[in-house]
Design a protein around this motif. Structure first.
Motif, short mmCIF file in Angstrom:
data_model
loop_
_atom_site.label_atom_id
_atom_site.label_comp_id
_atom_site.label_asym_id
_atom_site.label_seq_id
_atom_site.Cartn_x
_atom_site.Cartn_y
_atom_site.Cartn_z
N ASN A 191 36.44 49.99 54.75
CA ASN A 191 36.43 51.42 54.43
C ASN A 191 35.02 52.00 54.47
O ASN A 191 34.41 52.29 53.44
CB ASN A 191 36.99 51.63 53.02
N ASP A 230 44.65 51.57 56.61
CA ASP A 230 45.21 52.07 55.35
C ASP A 230 46.50 51.37 54.95
O ASP A 230 47.50 51.43 55.67
CB ASP A 230 45.46 53.58 55.47
N ARG A 231 46.46 50.75 53.82
CA ARG A 231 47.66 50.26 53.14
C ARG A 231 47.22 49.82 51.74
O ARG A 231 46.35 48.93 51.61
CB ARG A 231 48.27 49.07 53.89
N LYS A 295 40.49 59.88 55.34
CA LYS A 295 40.97 58.80 54.48
C LYS A 295 39.97 58.47 53.38
O LYS A 295 40.33 58.32 52.21
CB LYS A 295 41.30 57.58 55.33
N ASN A 300 40.38 57.18 49.33
CA ASN A 300 39.48 56.29 48.59
C ASN A 300 38.75 57.02 47.46
O ASN A 300 38.63 56.50 46.35
CB ASN A 300 38.49 55.60 49.54
N HIS A 303 41.11 57.53 44.69
CA HIS A 303 41.24 56.29 43.93
C HIS A 303 40.11 56.16 42.90
O HIS A 303 40.35 55.85 41.74
CB HIS A 303 41.18 55.09 44.88
N ARG A 373 40.67 46.89 39.86
CA ARG A 373 40.43 46.62 41.29
C ARG A 373 39.72 47.82 41.92
O ARG A 373 38.77 47.66 42.69
CB ARG A 373 41.77 46.39 42.03
N ILE A 374 40.18 49.00 41.55
CA ILE A 374 39.64 50.21 42.18
C ILE A 374 38.17 50.41 41.81
O ILE A 374 37.35 50.75 42.67
CB ILE A 374 40.48 51.44 41.74
N LYS A 381 31.03 51.47 47.04
CA LYS A 381 32.10 52.40 47.44
C LYS A 381 31.71 53.87 47.26
O LYS A 381 31.92 54.70 48.16
CB LYS A 381 33.36 52.15 46.59
C1 CS2 Z 1 40.65 51.33 47.32
C2 CS2 Z 1 41.08 50.73 48.63
O1 CS2 Z 1 39.06 49.61 47.06
C3 CS2 Z 1 39.35 50.75 46.76
O2 CS2 Z 1 38.69 51.42 46.01
O3 CS2 Z 1 40.53 52.71 47.43
O4 CS2 Z 1 41.16 49.35 48.56
C4 CS2 Z 1 42.43 51.31 49.09
O5 CS2 Z 1 43.47 50.82 48.30
C5 CS2 Z 1 42.67 50.99 50.53
O6 CS2 Z 1 41.61 51.48 51.30
C6 CS2 Z 1 43.99 51.60 50.98
O7 CS2 Z 1 44.08 51.59 52.34
#
Ligand code: CS2
Length: 477
Positions: A191, A230-231, A295, A300, A303, A373-374, A381
């Motif tokens: 990403n 993406d998934r 995306k 992201n 998230h 995890r996020i 990130k």
């Molecule tokens: C998430 C990603 O790691 C993160 O912060 O946003 O792993 C996300 O789940 C994937 O990019 C979805 O495709």
């Protein structure tokens, strides 16, 4: 029942099986990074592709690059590289498949020469990577390679026993050149906007020090397409294995869970052959940049928004955070007033639909995507997901209030940590120090980490807004 080639025919009939002759597969792909995302995304779509087209030359040799990947490599090997993927819909229904596209798993620290030889083999046409945002070893602020990373320095001094992806690729490409094995495509699936270009730039910088005369050959013979993947794929937990055991009497040592949504957009720029994944709905396009931007800045960043603000509100999972009306409304404001206006490449109506789909994907309670995890690895990130939106807003003289709220929630999260080990991030020690040991009280040294925040610390209006956002969180307690 164990999951192995020999037990496939005895498995519960509700489980989808690889409908092809696995013993005839060869590894056209070497994939570095054997985590869940690779196994829910690329390995899944290749499994379906091989089944549909009987293209037996597109099996995958998966490589675990890190010392801690040893366990998953061993477990996969014990299962003849088979594993289950449980795709979970929002209504609770689940599709379980055994994925058969991975035919070999190599643990690089245990057998580096084999990995290098496999990457240089004639049968290898494509080398793909999921090495996380941090794995590219570049400073997001300067765009430069971090040359003083001790692992990189090791790789330059010890070319025969590499530790980083750059060391491995250099050895393998050198071998390909020497043995005249022809060109290859190296495709990033992480990403990062312009992930292929960044990979190429970092690799060539490394090679300028490690093996300068390989540079020309690479420019001629290697393609680095950009891609958007993406998934949503959570970390697997004990309950995932329990479910398979209880429902199907199947013991899987390394199960993967994902949502049903799937997307992959790839720049059509290859050397050597590629699988014809357009037959599976994969989009090959001239320019991936708009898709990547959409995306990264919506999914992201959304998230990270839900992760930090949800964590502060005491939630454990993403679906809980997005179900909270006040967090959800705040997220929508972030999207409508800060993120979407800076994605001019698509009509607003498409972006609004995209956001609607995101809200239901985030809200899927069956995925159980952990906030931990996020928010892990956020120092790698946030500069890719959120800082570009803040910079764009500042440049236009517009508000970045909601984006700044995420940074403040991150700050509060670090402030609550008792030690760096409470923070799951490669930069945990520095983050902890900047927040806990700031020299002056109301001075946010945290924002002075230039590799994350660029020059935002010198923007007085931004700093005032950041301070107010931190105080807002504190007052709310
Ligand atoms: C998430 C990603 O790691 C993160 O912060 O946003 O792993 C996300 O789940 C994937 O990019 C979805 O495709």
């Amino acid at each position: 029942m164990k999951l192995q080639n020999s037990t496939l025919s005895d498995l519960d009939k509700r489980i989808h099986l690889p409908g092809y002759d696995r013993s005839a597969l060869t590894a056209g792909i070497v994939h570095i990074g054997i985590g869940n995302f690779h196994r829910s995304h690329q390995a899944y779509i290749l499994d379906r592709y091989i089944q549909k087209t009987n293209s037996l030359n597109w099996g995958i040799c998966a490589v675990g690059l890190l010392p801690q990947d040893e366990q998953v490599c061993n477990r996969m090997e014990q299962q003849n590289c088979l594993y289950t993927l449980s795709e979970k819909k929002e209504d609770g229904s689940v599709n379980v498949s055994v994925i058969g596209s991975i035919i070999r798993c190599l643990h690089a620290p245990s057998d580096s020469q084999r990995v290098i030889q496999q990457m240089a083999a004639t049968e290898t046409k494509l080398i793909t990577l999921t090495i996380t945002e941090g794995g590219y070893n570049y400073n997001s602020n300067t765009g430069r390679f971090i040359a003083d990373n001790p692992l990189v320095m090791w790789d330059i001094e010890n070319p025969g026993s590499p530790k980083t992806v750059f060391g491995y690729l250099t050895r393998a490409l050198e071998l390909r050149r020497r043995l005249n094995k022809g060109g290859v495509t190296i495709q990033s699936c992480d990403n990062i906007q312009h992930n292929g270009e960044i990979l190429q730039k970092m690799l060539l910088t490394f090679i300028s020090s490690a093996l300068p005369d390989l540079k020309e050959w690479i420019i001629e013979n290697v393609a680095f397409p950009n891609s958007m993947v993406d998934r949503i794929t959570p970390v697997s937990v004990r309950e995932d294995a329990d479910y398979l055991r209880e429902e199907f009497q199947l013991d899987d040592l390394c199960p993967v869970v994902s949502e049903t949504f799937f997307q992959w957009v790839i720049e059509d720029k290859f050397k050597n052959q590629r699988p014809l994944l357009e037959q599976m709905g994969i989009e090959y396009v001239k320019d991936v940049a708009p898709y990547e931007k959409m995306k990264l800045r919506l999914l992201n960043a959304g998230h990270s928004f839900l992760g930090f603000i949800g964590k502060d509100a005491g939630y454990q999972f993403i679906h809980e955070a997005v179900a909270d009306a006040s967090i959800r409304n705040s997220l929508l404001e972030f999207y409508n007033y800060e993120a979407i206006p800076n994605i001019p490449d698509f009509p607003a109506s498409k972006l609004i639909d995209y956001v609607q789909t995101l809200l239901s994907r985030f809200g899927n309670p069956c995925i159980k995507d952990h906030i931990d995890r996020i928010i892990s690895g956020s120092s790698a990130k946030i500069p890719k997901f959120l800082i570009p939106t803040i910079n764009d807003q500042i440049q236009k003289g517009k508000s970045a209030r909601k984006s700044i709220l995420v940074l403040a929630a991150w700050y509060i999260y670090i402030e609550k940590a008792n030690s760096p080990s409470d923070i799951n991030d490669e930069m945990s020690v520095l983050l902890f120090e900047k927040v806990h040991k700031a020299v002056t009280k109301n001075h946010f040294e945290f924002i002075e980490i230039v590799s994350i925040f660029g020059n935002l610390a010198s923007n007085i209006s931004f700093m005032n807004q950041f301070e107010s956002a931190v105080n807002e969180f504190k007052k709310a307690k």
